[in-house]
Design a protein around this motif. Structure first.
Motif, PDB file in Angstrom:
ATOM      1  N   ILE A  54      18.894  11.757  32.825  1.00  0.00           N
ATOM      2  CA  ILE A  54      19.634  12.978  32.520  1.00  0.00           C
ATOM      3  C   ILE A  54      21.067  12.665  32.080  1.00  0.00           C
ATOM      4  O   ILE A  54      21.658  13.407  31.279  1.00  0.00           O
ATOM      5  N   ASP A  55      21.625  11.572  32.539  1.00  0.00           N
ATOM      6  CA  ASP A  55      22.993  11.207  32.157  1.00  0.00           C
ATOM      7  C   ASP A  55      23.126  10.959  30.657  1.00  0.00           C
ATOM      8  O   ASP A  55      24.238  11.023  30.109  1.00  0.00           O
ATOM      9  N   GLN A  56      22.023  10.659  30.004  1.00  0.00           N
ATOM     10  CA  GLN A  56      22.048  10.369  28.571  1.00  0.00           C
ATOM     11  C   GLN A  56      21.903  11.613  27.706  1.00  0.00           C
ATOM     12  O   GLN A  56      21.991  11.532  26.484  1.00  0.00           O
ATOM     13  N   LEU A  57      21.655  12.766  28.339  1.00  0.00           N
ATOM     14  CA  LEU A  57      21.437  14.002  27.584  1.00  0.00           C
ATOM     15  C   LEU A  57      22.772  14.736  27.425  1.00  0.00           C
ATOM     16  O   LEU A  57      23.101  15.657  28.167  1.00  0.00           O
ATOM     17  N   ARG A  58      23.537  14.317  26.405  1.00  0.00           N
ATOM     18  CA  ARG A  58      24.872  14.882  26.186  1.00  0.00           C
ATOM     19  C   ARG A  58      24.947  15.757  24.941  1.00  0.00           C
ATOM     20  O   ARG A  58      25.780  16.656  24.858  1.00  0.00           O
ATOM     21  N   THR A  59      24.111  15.472  23.938  1.00  0.00           N
ATOM     22  CA  THR A  59      24.090  16.251  22.704  1.00  0.00           C
ATOM     23  C   THR A  59      22.635  16.480  22.296  1.00  0.00           C
ATOM     24  O   THR A  59      21.714  15.867  22.850  1.00  0.00           O
ATOM     25  N   TRP A  60      22.445  17.333  21.296  1.00  0.00           N
ATOM     26  CA  TRP A  60      21.081  17.587  20.818  1.00  0.00           C
ATOM     27  C   TRP A  60      20.433  16.328  20.262  1.00  0.00           C
ATOM     28  O   TRP A  60      19.211  16.174  20.317  1.00  0.00           O
ATOM     29  N   ASP A  61      21.233  15.419  19.740  1.00  0.00           N
ATOM     30  CA  ASP A  61      20.652  14.169  19.235  1.00  0.00           C
ATOM     31  C   ASP A  61      19.957  13.394  20.352  1.00  0.00           C
ATOM     32  O   ASP A  61      18.979  12.678  20.112  1.00  0.00           O
ATOM     33  N   ASP A  62      20.451  13.551  21.565  1.00  0.00           N
ATOM     34  CA  ASP A  62      19.862  12.833  22.700  1.00  0.00           C
ATOM     35  C   ASP A  62      18.495  13.384  23.096  1.00  0.00           C
ATOM     36  O   ASP A  62      17.757  12.730  23.844  1.00  0.00           O
ATOM     37  N   TYR A  63      18.164  14.560  22.607  1.00  0.00           N
ATOM     38  CA  TYR A  63      16.842  15.132  22.887  1.00  0.00           C
ATOM     39  C   TYR A  63      15.732  14.192  22.408  1.00  0.00           C
ATOM     40  O   TYR A  63      14.654  14.125  23.014  1.00  0.00           O
ATOM     41  N   GLN A  64      16.023  13.455  21.338  1.00  0.00           N
ATOM     42  CA  GLN A  64      15.015  12.537  20.800  1.00  0.00           C
ATOM     43  C   GLN A  64      14.691  11.407  21.761  1.00  0.00           C
ATOM     44  O   GLN A  64      13.645  10.760  21.650  1.00  0.00           O
TER      45      GLN A  64
END
Length: 442
Positions: A54-64
């Motif tokens: 979850i720490d890596q989910l900062r922007t929509w690009d991280d959704y990938q």
């Protein structure tokens, strides 16, 4: 309530500017991913194997970064850790109901647990659709549904009650009894599958009941892609003398994800304040732009007992922007609703055949029911279309229909020949839930 609000169940979110809607979705996405990572054994392992947290989910690009979930993975988890698998964040003691998929012959159905909170959410989702289709608390709604473990219209029932409408449960009834109850109770709304709408109309004719003269003014359709096939919808509306509206849901999220509003813009709005939906290429898994057909991938923000994140649904869709309509909603749409399954397409002698396209043509004729069968005859694949025409169609009328139908099907399928056969009256199967009209016997 002012005029603008009267069109929407939730005026604030249904008309929210896209930038704010995307921001709302992202906050909900972060919350759901954090919830799943902390509580679901499956997601905790899946995320770790993908090197995601979850720490890596900062922007929509991280959704990938988030791994996809497939039905096969869910089923494998369920079979490995029966009876519910490792996706749920609660056991049966934390749930109030269990539901299953409608199932396929020889295949174990998916089992889903839901909490009290989940069912409140499910009802809310249905309210978006019902209100947008003009249903109000003054309506009397008939549920032409079996009320078994299949999730079906359970959420719709709850949504109607939430709105204050009077609900008539139609479980454990014959088709004759259901048709009579619809008329006897002065029902104004009927919820059914497209196939069963036809079945009830056939029964009404046999009973001498004039459905267009009844109080029914709204048909809420779900369960089959046929609800958005123009030819099928037009026939249903003519049979009932009522407006038909499409919806679509799935056991995996316990409720609907899209609905066709009253202005009928040629598609269904995605309930985007409660879901994030992508359309991807089934082979490359790359996201596709507006207007391209691909596979629907969903993330649910509302179901808490079983989080559903980046789930490959297998539904074939085409997404178009909200600007395609003028009804004021800022939710994007699926043009033509659900177009079928990504694996529905059948390759016959080098030509693609889609069941939805066949139905769209067949429904333009005086047909009660039909079946498609693909067989290998010698070394050659053949398509057999068995048609049950309306009662009273004479032999010469059938001959003309058969020739015209064959020509139209061939023109739509690059010259592919359909072998058309006439069925006796009432000989083809009728369906209460999802119709099964295609058999591939090769």
């Amino acid at each position: 309530m002012n005029m603008i609000e009267s069109q929407y169940w939730n005026p604030k979110t249904e008309t929210l500017p896209r930038e704010q809607l995307r921001a709302l979705q992202f906050v909900k996405l972060q919350n759901m991913v954090a919830w799943a990572e902390a509580r679901s054994p499956y997601y905790r392992r899946s995320f770790a194997e993908a090197g995601f947290s979850i720490d890596q989910l900062r922007t929509w690009d991280d959704y990938q970064r988030i791994p996809f979930l497939t039905r096969d993975q869910w089923m494998h988890s369920q079979n490995s850790v029966p009876p519910y698998g490792e996706l749920p964040v609660v056991g049966h003691e934390g749930a109030i109901r269990i539901h299953t998929t409608s199932g396929t012959s020889g295949r174990t159905p998916l089992r889903a647990l839901d909490s009290r909170k989940d069912w409140f959410w499910s009802a809310e989702m249905w309210c978006y659709a019902l209100w947008g289709q003009g249903v109000r608390s003054s309506d009397i709604a008939y549920m032409a549904f079996g009320y078994g473990s299949f999730i079906g219209f359970w959420g719709l029932h709850n949504g109607l009650e939430k709105m204050g409408a009077l609900v008539v449960p139609g479980g454990a009834q014959s088709t004759t009894q259901r048709v009579k109850q619809i008329v006897d109770f002065d029902c104004t709304v009927v919820a059914t599958t497209p196939t069963y709408a036809f079945r009830m109309a056939q029964e009404a004719r046999a009973l001498g009941i004039d459905l267009p003269a009844s109080k029914v003014r709204t048909l809420v359709l779900s369960g089959e892609p046929a609800g958005m096939i123009p030819e099928t919808k037009a026939l249903i509306e003519a049979e009932w003398g009522a407006k038909a509206y499409d919806t679509a849901g799935m056991t995996e999220i316990s409720t609907i994800f899209m609905f066709e509003p009253k202005d009928q813009p040629g598609g269904c709005h995605i309930i985007e304040d409660h879901l994030y939906e992508q359309v991807v290429d089934s082979d490359t898994l790359e996201e596709l732009p507006y207007g391209e057909r691909g596979e629907r991938v969903t993330t649910s923000f509302g179901r808490s007992a079983i989080p559903l994140i980046k789930y490959r649904t297998g539904d074939a869709v085409v997404k178009v922007p909200h600007t395609s309509t003028t009804n004021g909603r800022t939710f994007d749409l699926y043009e033509g609703g659900i177009l079928g399954r990504v694996d529905d397409m059948k390759l016959v002698r080098g030509t693609n055949m889609y069941p939805r396209a066949v139905e769209g043509i067949v429904r333009g004729y005086a047909v009660e029911e039909f079946q498609i069968r693909i067989e290998k005859v010698g070394i050659r694949d053949e398509i057999f279309l068995t048609v049950e025409p309306h009662v009273g169609i004479a032999d010469h009328e059938w001959s003309a229909m058969e020739a015209q139908l064959g020509n139209e099907l061939a023109e739509a399928h690059e010259g592919l020949r359909f072998i058309i056969q006439r069925a006796e009256t009432d000989s083809l199967p009728r369906f209460e839930l999802k119709a099964k009209r295609l058999q591939d016997l090769r």
